[in-house]
Write an enzyme that holds these catalytic residues in place. Sequence first.
Site, PDB file in Angstrom:
ATOM      1  N   CYS A 292       0.864  -1.178   0.000  1.00 31.43           N
ATOM      2  CA  CYS A 292       0.000   0.000   0.000  1.00 31.43           C
ATOM      3  C   CYS A 292       0.903   1.232   0.000  1.00 31.43           C
ATOM      4  O   CYS A 292       2.081   1.139  -0.331  1.00 31.43           O
ATOM      5  CB  CYS A 292      -0.993  -0.017   1.166  1.00 31.43           C
ATOM      6  SG  CYS A 292      -0.301   0.203   2.817  1.00 31.43           S
TER       7      CYS A 292
ATOM      8  N   ARG B 136      -3.579  -0.648   5.264  1.00 30.37           N
ATOM      9  CA  ARG B 136      -4.117  -1.746   4.465  1.00 30.37           C
ATOM     10  C   ARG B 136      -3.171  -2.931   4.344  1.00 30.37           C
ATOM     11  O   ARG B 136      -3.565  -4.073   4.609  1.00 30.37           O
ATOM     12  CB  ARG B 136      -4.501  -1.237   3.071  1.00 30.37           C
ATOM     13  CG  ARG B 136      -5.590  -0.191   3.099  1.00 30.37           C
ATOM     14  CD  ARG B 136      -5.770   0.463   1.766  1.00 30.37           C
ATOM     15  NE  ARG B 136      -4.616   1.300   1.441  1.00 30.37           N
ATOM     16  CZ  ARG B 136      -4.419   1.893   0.285  1.00 30.37           C
ATOM     17  NH1 ARG B 136      -5.292   1.737  -0.699  1.00 30.37           N
ATOM     18  NH2 ARG B 136      -3.367   2.655   0.086  1.00 30.37           N
TER      19      ARG B 136
ATOM     20  N   ASP C 195      -8.591   3.176   1.126  1.00 29.58           N
ATOM     21  CA  ASP C 195      -7.639   3.612   2.139  1.00 29.58           C
ATOM     22  C   ASP C 195      -8.412   4.274   3.279  1.00 29.58           C
ATOM     23  O   ASP C 195      -9.046   5.310   3.079  1.00 29.58           O
ATOM     24  CB  ASP C 195      -6.648   4.596   1.527  1.00 29.58           C
ATOM     25  CG  ASP C 195      -5.499   4.944   2.468  1.00 29.58           C
ATOM     26  OD1 ASP C 195      -5.583   4.635   3.681  1.00 29.58           O
ATOM     27  OD2 ASP C 195      -4.516   5.528   1.983  1.00 29.58           O
TER      28      ASP C 195
END
Length: 155
Positions: free
Chosen positions: A10, A16, A125
């Site tokens: 990420c 994440r 996100d």
Amino acid sequence: MSAPRVLFVCLGNICRSPLVEGVARQRCAEAGLAVDVASCGTGHWHVGEGADPRMVRAAAVAGFDLSTHRARQLRAADLDEYDLVLAMDSDNLRGIRHLVTAHSRAETALFLPWTGTAPPQDFPDPYYGEAEAFTACVGLAEQAVAGLIERLRRR
């Protein structure tokens, strides 16, 4: 045959990708599937830091421990050391692919589509969201990791 090596990527490696790494590590072990998983970020801002406390809490509620995670940045060498490098979103995938050379051995792809998960294409996100955004990410990670496990079993 050695265990497949999967790297989740990420942006900052604090929300994440550490979540997906933790879920994948636990679920693969429960499934008796030998898989080496790790995570990193395309950016350098959080190198050495732990996972975002909001993600740590949301993951813990679901039974996943992210307390030992330390963020690191993606390296060109990762594309030789891992079999799969799975990006959480399209921007991350572009960052990964900037490091790909003719000698890179890793398959690179978006995480959710690769696992066969229904839309969205990009893993949202939660960084600028409320607590509910982190909780939603945990559910999405669990769903996608189930797809990852099934796909790895077929390989």
